[in-house]
Write a protein that holds these residues in place. Sequence first.
Motif, mmCIF file in Angstrom:
data_model
loop_
_atom_site.group_PDB
_atom_site.id
_atom_site.type_symbol
_atom_site.label_atom_id
_atom_site.label_comp_id
_atom_site.label_asym_id
_atom_site.label_seq_id
_atom_site.Cartn_x
_atom_site.Cartn_y
_atom_site.Cartn_z
ATOM 1 N N GLU A 23 -35.351 7.391 -8.702
ATOM 2 C CA GLU A 23 -35.013 7.643 -10.109
ATOM 3 C C GLU A 23 -34.273 6.452 -10.710
ATOM 4 O O GLU A 23 -34.520 6.061 -11.855
ATOM 5 C CB GLU A 23 -34.177 8.914 -10.246
ATOM 6 C CG GLU A 23 -34.903 10.181 -9.844
ATOM 7 C CD GLU A 23 -36.190 10.379 -10.615
ATOM 8 O OE1 GLU A 23 -36.155 10.356 -11.866
ATOM 9 O OE2 GLU A 23 -37.249 10.534 -9.975
ATOM 10 N N LEU A 24 -33.357 5.869 -9.942
ATOM 11 C CA LEU A 24 -32.599 4.716 -10.427
ATOM 12 C C LEU A 24 -33.506 3.510 -10.632
ATOM 13 O O LEU A 24 -33.381 2.792 -11.628
ATOM 14 C CB LEU A 24 -31.466 4.378 -9.457
ATOM 15 C CG LEU A 24 -30.367 5.437 -9.318
ATOM 16 C CD1 LEU A 24 -29.381 5.038 -8.231
ATOM 17 C CD2 LEU A 24 -29.662 5.677 -10.638
ATOM 18 N N ALA A 25 -34.428 3.287 -9.708
ATOM 19 C CA ALA A 25 -35.356 2.160 -9.834
ATOM 20 C C ALA A 25 -36.241 2.330 -11.065
ATOM 21 O O ALA A 25 -36.465 1.370 -11.817
ATOM 22 C CB ALA A 25 -36.209 2.031 -8.576
ATOM 23 N N ALA A 26 -36.718 3.540 -11.294
ATOM 24 C CA ALA A 26 -37.566 3.804 -12.459
ATOM 25 C C ALA A 26 -36.809 3.561 -13.767
ATOM 26 O O ALA A 26 -37.408 3.189 -14.777
ATOM 27 C CB ALA A 26 -38.101 5.233 -12.406
ATOM 28 N N ALA A 27 -35.496 3.745 -13.733
ATOM 29 C CA ALA A 27 -34.673 3.555 -14.928
ATOM 30 C C ALA A 27 -34.182 2.115 -15.068
ATOM 31 O O ALA A 27 -33.508 1.785 -16.040
ATOM 32 C CB ALA A 27 -33.484 4.511 -14.883
ATOM 33 N N GLY A 28 -34.502 1.259 -14.092
ATOM 34 C CA GLY A 28 -34.106 -0.138 -14.168
ATOM 35 C C GLY A 28 -32.660 -0.408 -13.777
ATOM 36 O O GLY A 28 -32.052 -1.376 -14.236
ATOM 37 N N GLU A 69 -29.115 5.976 -24.461
ATOM 38 C CA GLU A 69 -29.081 4.529 -24.652
ATOM 39 C C GLU A 69 -27.648 4.143 -24.958
ATOM 40 O O GLU A 69 -27.129 4.531 -26.000
ATOM 41 C CB GLU A 69 -30.021 4.133 -25.790
ATOM 42 C CG GLU A 69 -30.227 2.645 -25.928
ATOM 43 C CD GLU A 69 -30.741 1.978 -24.666
ATOM 44 O OE1 GLU A 69 -30.163 0.940 -24.311
ATOM 45 O OE2 GLU A 69 -31.692 2.467 -24.026
ATOM 46 N N PRO A 70 -26.952 3.454 -24.090
ATOM 47 C CA PRO A 70 -27.460 2.926 -22.834
ATOM 48 C C PRO A 70 -27.777 4.050 -21.847
ATOM 49 O O PRO A 70 -27.200 5.143 -21.949
ATOM 50 C CB PRO A 70 -26.312 2.047 -22.314
ATOM 51 C CG PRO A 70 -25.085 2.603 -22.935
ATOM 52 C CD PRO A 70 -25.506 3.167 -24.254
ATOM 53 N N PRO A 71 -28.672 3.788 -20.899
ATOM 54 C CA PRO A 71 -29.082 4.834 -19.959
ATOM 55 C C PRO A 71 -27.892 5.365 -19.148
ATOM 56 O O PRO A 71 -27.045 4.606 -18.697
ATOM 57 C CB PRO A 71 -30.091 4.144 -19.044
ATOM 58 C CG PRO A 71 -30.499 2.913 -19.761
ATOM 59 C CD PRO A 71 -29.373 2.531 -20.652
ATOM 60 N N LYS A 132 -21.699 11.250 -13.276
ATOM 61 C CA LYS A 132 -22.474 10.501 -14.264
ATOM 62 C C LYS A 132 -22.043 9.040 -14.220
ATOM 63 O O LYS A 132 -20.872 8.745 -14.017
ATOM 64 C CB LYS A 132 -22.225 11.025 -15.686
ATOM 65 C CG LYS A 132 -22.691 12.447 -15.929
ATOM 66 C CD LYS A 132 -22.408 12.845 -17.363
ATOM 67 C CE LYS A 132 -22.773 14.263 -17.657
ATOM 68 N NZ LYS A 132 -22.522 14.616 -19.080
ATOM 69 N N LYS A 133 -23.029 8.154 -14.425
ATOM 70 C CA LYS A 133 -22.733 6.721 -14.461
ATOM 71 C C LYS A 133 -23.703 6.034 -15.418
ATOM 72 O O LYS A 133 -24.915 6.272 -15.372
ATOM 73 C CB LYS A 133 -22.857 6.103 -13.075
ATOM 74 C CG LYS A 133 -22.575 4.606 -13.073
ATOM 75 C CD LYS A 133 -21.661 4.226 -11.972
ATOM 76 C CE LYS A 133 -21.345 2.760 -11.974
ATOM 77 N NZ LYS A 133 -20.062 2.449 -12.583
ATOM 78 N N TYR A 134 -23.129 5.182 -16.271
ATOM 79 C CA TYR A 134 -23.978 4.369 -17.135
ATOM 80 C C TYR A 134 -24.654 3.283 -16.325
ATOM 81 O O TYR A 134 -24.045 2.676 -15.448
ATOM 82 C CB TYR A 134 -23.157 3.739 -18.274
ATOM 83 C CG TYR A 134 -22.797 4.742 -19.332
ATOM 84 C CD1 TYR A 134 -23.728 5.117 -20.301
ATOM 85 C CD2 TYR A 134 -21.536 5.319 -19.350
ATOM 86 C CE1 TYR A 134 -23.410 6.058 -21.264
ATOM 87 C CE2 TYR A 134 -21.209 6.255 -20.319
ATOM 88 C CZ TYR A 134 -22.146 6.621 -21.263
ATOM 89 O OH TYR A 134 -21.827 7.557 -22.222
#
Length: 136
Positions: A23-28, A69-71, A132-134
Amino acid sequence: MKSLTVNASADNLAGVLEFIDAELAAAGSTMKTQFQIDLAVEEIYVNIVHFAYTPDTGDIIIQCDVYGEPPLVEIQFIDQGKPYNPLDNPEPDITLTAEDRAIGGLGVLMVKKSMDVVEYRYEDKQNIMKIKKYLT
């Protein structure tokens, strides 16, 4: 929100991290942020494995969503083990030497310091821990 359900076993940690990392990789996500999140996920997951159901076993539901945004990544851990809020414990005195400091609490402190939001609630006979983390 994507979801993964696993038996509360240390053997399942690698699969949980793979789920989160996908999931993190897909979100960049950057590698630094991914590392911070992985450490927090591992700490929370291992605490559930060791304390929630002892001596029995049960399931852990891990939910992950990235939005905004930001993710912002939001991860929830849900178990039906013993009610327990690790955020209620006093923070360890990190000014003391390791020999003088009481055992425990450093992992939860690390989670609090590395995440933007850390929440716990007990609802419908379930422990729900949310981080949660930006992704900046």
